[in-house]
Design an enzyme around this catalytic site. Structure first.
Site, PDB file in Angstrom:
ATOM      1  CG  HIS A 155      -3.136   2.199  -9.953  1.00 40.62           C
ATOM      2  ND1 HIS A 155      -4.536   2.123  -8.933  1.00 40.62           N
ATOM      3  CD2 HIS A 155      -2.956   3.106  -8.749  1.00 40.62           C
ATOM      4  CE1 HIS A 155      -4.689   2.138  -7.998  1.00 40.62           C
ATOM      5  NE2 HIS A 155      -3.870   2.533  -7.704  1.00 40.62           N
ATOM      6  CG  HIS A 176      -2.409   0.816   1.436  1.00 39.98           C
ATOM      7  ND1 HIS A 176      -2.517   2.050   0.485  1.00 39.98           N
ATOM      8  CD2 HIS A 176      -2.842   1.407   2.539  1.00 39.98           C
ATOM      9  CE1 HIS A 176      -3.577   2.512   0.578  1.00 39.98           C
ATOM     10  NE2 HIS A 176      -3.504   1.686   1.557  1.00 39.98           N
ATOM     11  CG  ASP A 201       3.444   5.557  -5.163  1.00 43.36           C
ATOM     12  OD1 ASP A 201       3.374   5.817  -4.214  1.00 43.36           O
ATOM     13  OD2 ASP A 201       3.309   3.964  -4.538  1.00 43.36           O
TER      14      ASP A 201
END
Ligand code: CMC
Length: 428
Positions: A307, A268, A363
């Site tokens: 994702h 996460h 990210d």
């Protein structure tokens, strides 16, 4: 257009049922009526990891993964990142509307009055070993705030709730800064409420009594944009935890501590760290093609790509890419950025990535920015948690005020041993 219902035939009994469809969903409880006999419990739905189950109705965050859309309360993330501030976005998430000038001043003042930690909390942070992971400190510190503010358990009082929200949003950056200073063995800087939310955080972490010390406004602004992008992301693992733990009507500190614990996990909150380690491992732009070939052969993943929800460019990644360049102009240039840009360039035109709809996610660049701001790698999840606190709290209030919500209590499919008799230990 036909009726908004689903007709289901149970082939075990031949019986047909008409199930209402609302908002493109069917209610799992509507299946309970489907039975083979009167003493049958009724049909349940089975959905490990909630892959296709809406757990709530929400008016906070909208995501369209195929189109790459992210909106808070209807406002596109791009407009908020460009024009708003994190504190204003936090207000928007919590109260549902953008504040007027007066309300924004009031809100900023309320938060700025709650930056200081209780002495007992400071002692607790100091009691940790010097190398304690910052997320361990965050989880413990927030949980222990519940002992300092016991009135927080009145979760049905909007006034009491509001006060805890000011305390949490005000104190989390201070906990982050103190955890950092404790780790590097330097004295704590008390918060300065004349500074903006992110300038104050950078000041508390950095200040060493320099004359004419000033927080670099470009870096404070970059962090503020990152905070906006991370403020909420609908029903992810930590938010679902906040709602789940909060559904037993525990106080917000204990629920938020649990949400932070969920965020701590490497699946996460930890991907930005993995991106940085990958870039360090590649080492040089000239090694990028070989690395991509390895990924395509299944020897590792291109971290920061792909994702579960976004099957298009993650809208947050687009914004973050721009911020990264601004930060690197204000700090020294980072060789990792060059590698990242080349990786992105090659991947975006390679059929392997195109056919699997693998695009950069949030990210891919955030780790580089945090590194440029000189945060240690293990601080990255904490920097995710600070802004996500507003999203967690907004979702927690929505859950408490939703008449359809109850204490969370999933069902299971029991596949263990059938009933059997106990055998004394000497006979086993
Ligand atoms: N690099 C190379 N191949 C990939 C990658 C990647 N990063 N991600 C997915 N694939 C391939 C995967 O091998 C599979 O290929 P095939 O069909 O040939 O078997 C296909 O794409 C589908 O992958 P999946 O694992 O079924 O996709 P998923 O939706 O379950 O996984 C993901 C999503 C984010 C876990 C995955 O893309 C991944 O591991 N990415 C790298 C880690 C990362 O950057 N995580 C951060 C997510 S954003 C943080 C947040 O919003 O909270």
């Amino acid at each position: 257009m036909g009726k908004d219902t689903l007709t289901v035939t149970d082939n075990r009994t031949g019986q047909t049922y008409e199930i209402p469809i609302e908002h493109n969903t069917v209610k799992a409880l509507d299946f309970r009526q489907i039975k083979t006999s009167t003493d049958d419990f009724g049909l349940m739905t089975y959905d490990p990891a909630y892959m296709n189950t809406a757990e709530c109705k929400s008016t906070i965050t909208y995501i369209d993964g195929d189109k790459g859309i992210l909106e808070y309360r209807g406002y596109p993330i791009e407009q908020l990142a460009e024009q708003s501030t994190y504190l204003e976005v936090a207000y928007l998430l919590l109260y549902g509307e953008l504040p007027t000038k007066e309300r924004l001043d009031w809100w900023t003042y309320r938060i700025s009055r709650h930056l200081f930690l209780h002495n007992s909390l400071i002692e607790q942070i100091q009691a940790f070993r010097y190398d304690a992971h910052p997320m361990g400190i965050l989880i413990s510190a927030v949980a222990s705030m519940s002992t300092l503010y016991p009135e927080a358990k009145e979760v049905h009082s909007p006034e009491v709730r509001e006060k805890q929200i000011w305390r949490i949003l005000g104190q989390i950056p201070t906990i982050a800064a103190f955890a950092y200073r404790h780790r590097i063995g330097r004295p704590f800087n008390q918060p300065d409420n004349s500074l903006s939310y992110t300038s104050n955080l950078l000041y508390m972490m950095d200040f060493m009594n320099q004359r004419d010390y000033e927080v670099n406004p470009v870096l404070a602004k970059a962090l503020d944009v990152l905070f906006i992008l991370h403020a909420d992301h609908e029903q992810n693992c930590s938010t679902a935890t906040m709602r789940g733990v909060g559904s037993s009507h525990t106080d917000p500190y204990c629920a938020l501590s649990a949400a932070a614990a969920a965020l701590y996990g490497p699946l996460h909150g930890g991907a930005n760290e993995a991106v940085l380690r990958m870039l360090q491992q590649i080492g040089d732009v000239k090694n990028v093609p070989t690395f991509i070939e390895k990924v395509k052969k299944g020897e590792g993943r291109l971290m920061g790509f792909g994702h579960r929800v976004y099957k298009n460019y993650d809208p947050r990644a687009k914004i973050i890419r721009k911020v990264a360049y601004e930060v690197f102009e204000a700090t020294q240039s980072n060789p990792m950025l060059e590698i990242a840009v080349e990786l992105e360039r090659i991947a975006l035109q390679d059929d392997y990535f195109i056919s699997r709809k693998l695009y950069p996610n949030v990210d891919f660049y955030s780790g580089l920015i945090y590194q440029a701001l000189r945060f240690p790698i293990e601080y990255f999840p904490f920097l995710f948690a600070i802004p996500r606190a507003s999203g967690w709290l907004a979702q927690w209030i929505e859950m408490l005020e939703d008449d359809e919500q109850k204490i969370m209590r999933p069902r299971q499919v029991y596949l263990g041993a059938a009933r059997r008799d106990y055998i004394p230990v000497d006979k086993r």
